[in-house]
Motif scaffolding. Structure first.
Motif, PDB file in Angstrom:
ATOM      1  N   SER A  14       6.881  -9.928   6.436  1.00 39.45           N
ATOM      2  CA  SER A  14       7.994  -9.057   6.804  1.00 39.45           C
ATOM      3  C   SER A  14       8.865  -8.741   5.604  1.00 39.45           C
ATOM      4  CB  SER A  14       8.847  -9.713   7.886  1.00 39.45           C
ATOM      5  OG  SER A  14       8.108  -9.795   9.076  1.00 39.45           O
ATOM      6  N   PHE A  15       9.080  -7.467   5.389  1.00 39.06           N
ATOM      7  CA  PHE A  15       9.925  -6.938   4.338  1.00 39.06           C
ATOM      8  C   PHE A  15       9.480  -7.344   2.929  1.00 39.06           C
ATOM      9  CE2 PHE A  15      12.331  -7.326   8.255  1.00 39.06           C
ATOM     10  CZ  PHE A  15      12.556  -5.980   8.491  1.00 39.06           C
ATOM     11  N   SER A  16       8.204  -7.640   2.787  1.00 38.84           N
ATOM     12  CA  SER A  16       7.636  -7.920   1.473  1.00 38.84           C
ATOM     13  C   SER A  16       7.160  -6.618   0.851  1.00 38.84           C
ATOM     14  CB  SER A  16       6.452  -8.883   1.606  1.00 38.84           C
ATOM     15  OG  SER A  16       5.773  -9.012   0.379  1.00 38.84           O
ATOM     16  N   LYS A  17       7.090  -6.586  -0.449  1.00 41.71           N
ATOM     17  CA  LYS A  17       6.617  -5.389  -1.152  1.00 41.71           C
ATOM     18  C   LYS A  17       5.091  -5.376  -1.287  1.00 41.71           C
ATOM     19  CE  LYS A  17      10.650  -3.650  -2.999  1.00 41.71           C
ATOM     20  NZ  LYS A  17      10.989  -2.285  -2.866  1.00 41.71           N
ATOM     21  N   PHE A  75      -1.817  -3.673  -1.253  1.00 39.02           N
ATOM     22  CA  PHE A  75      -0.866  -2.564  -1.147  1.00 39.02           C
ATOM     23  C   PHE A  75       0.448  -3.043  -1.761  1.00 39.02           C
ATOM     24  CE2 PHE A  75      -3.967  -1.787   2.115  1.00 39.02           C
ATOM     25  CZ  PHE A  75      -4.070  -0.410   2.207  1.00 39.02           C
ATOM     26  N   ARG A  76       0.949  -2.338  -2.784  1.00 37.77           N
ATOM     27  CA  ARG A  76       2.196  -2.713  -3.455  1.00 37.77           C
ATOM     28  C   ARG A  76       3.194  -1.568  -3.344  1.00 37.77           C
ATOM     29  NH1 ARG A  76      -0.839  -4.896  -8.618  1.00 37.77           N
ATOM     30  NH2 ARG A  76      -1.508  -6.879  -7.751  1.00 37.77           N
ATOM     31  N   LYS A 128      13.424   6.115  -2.546  1.00 42.15           N
ATOM     32  CA  LYS A 128      12.219   6.945  -2.419  1.00 42.15           C
ATOM     33  C   LYS A 128      11.017   6.047  -2.721  1.00 42.15           C
ATOM     34  CE  LYS A 128      10.027  10.952  -2.176  1.00 42.15           C
ATOM     35  NZ  LYS A 128       9.492  11.299  -0.903  1.00 42.15           N
ATOM     36  N   GLN A 129      10.538   5.363  -1.698  1.00 40.49           N
ATOM     37  CA  GLN A 129       9.457   4.406  -1.890  1.00 40.49           C
ATOM     38  C   GLN A 129       8.091   5.076  -1.863  1.00 40.49           C
ATOM     39  OE1 GLN A 129      10.023   1.252   1.007  1.00 40.49           O
ATOM     40  NE2 GLN A 129      11.344   0.162  -0.420  1.00 40.49           N
ATOM     41  N   TYR A 143      -4.568  -1.217  -4.731  1.00 36.01           N
ATOM     42  CA  TYR A 143      -5.416  -1.808  -5.762  1.00 36.01           C
ATOM     43  C   TYR A 143      -6.622  -2.510  -5.140  1.00 36.01           C
ATOM     44  CZ  TYR A 143      -1.422  -1.132  -8.843  1.00 36.01           C
ATOM     45  OH  TYR A 143      -0.389  -0.576  -9.562  1.00 36.01           O
ATOM     46  N   THR A 144      -7.728  -2.508  -5.873  1.00 34.36           N
ATOM     47  CA  THR A 144      -8.899  -3.280  -5.457  1.00 34.36           C
ATOM     48  C   THR A 144      -8.661  -4.743  -5.795  1.00 34.36           C
ATOM     49  OG1 THR A 144     -10.005  -3.043  -7.584  1.00 34.36           O
ATOM     50  CG2 THR A 144     -10.478  -1.355  -5.902  1.00 34.36           C
TER      51      THR A 144
END
Length: 162
Positions: free
Chosen positions: A31-34, A47-48, A54-55, A60-61
């Motif tokens: 939760s709420f992690s980048k 996924f980062r 503006k996100q 990335y593999t």
């Protein structure tokens, strides 16, 4: 089209993806992690999310190769996804944000009907990354909706308590 199913427990951070009764993938998002970790049919991705107002999200593999990017719109209803130089367009299909569709320039079509804890995904592709990206966008928008609700209602709640 083939149908996949996903399930998520009440306090779980992991979406489990099934084909029939066999688990074929997962999307784990604190939760709420980048960062989120995803896996499907033995292929692993990260996924980062970056930015503040503006996100966007980079994909990335397992070996650290950048293979995609997700751009979100300000109203939290659409996203543009670039995966391996192919473009996909994600959007909600209903006012209640329970159905979404993702269409690609390569004729890919992924449709989903969801609630908070489960959903069905109908797809005409075997592209694991596209399917995982669609589910990731759904999760991202659900988290942003919760964050907005908390930001709005906590000040209201605390002001009525005084």
């Amino acid at each position: 089209m083939k149908t996949l199913h996903w399930k998520k427990g009440l306090f779980s951070c992991t979406y489990k993806i099934y084909s029939g009764n066999e688990q074929i993938g997962s999307l784990c998002n604190r939760s709420f992690s980048k960062n989120s970790e995803a896996e499907m049919n033995g292929k692993k991705y990260t996924f980062r999310t970056k930015g503040f107002f503006k996100q966007s999200t980079e994909v990335y593999t397992e070996s650290g190769e950048l293979v995609g990017e997700i751009q979100y719109n300000s109203w939290m209803t659409k996203a543009q996804i670039s995966l391996n130089s192919k473009y996909y367009y994600w959007k909600y299909n209903t006012m209640w944000n329970t159905k979404w569709i993702m269409e690609g320039e390569d004729q890919t079509q992924i449709k989903s009907c969801t609630n908070s804890f489960s959903g069905d995904i109908d797809t005409n592709t075997d592209n694991e990354l596209a399917i995982l990206s669609g589910l990731y966008v759904t999760n991202y928008y659900m988290q942003m909706t919760v964050a907005v609700m908390v930001a709005v209602f906590i000040p209201i709640f605390t002001s009525t308590m005084q």
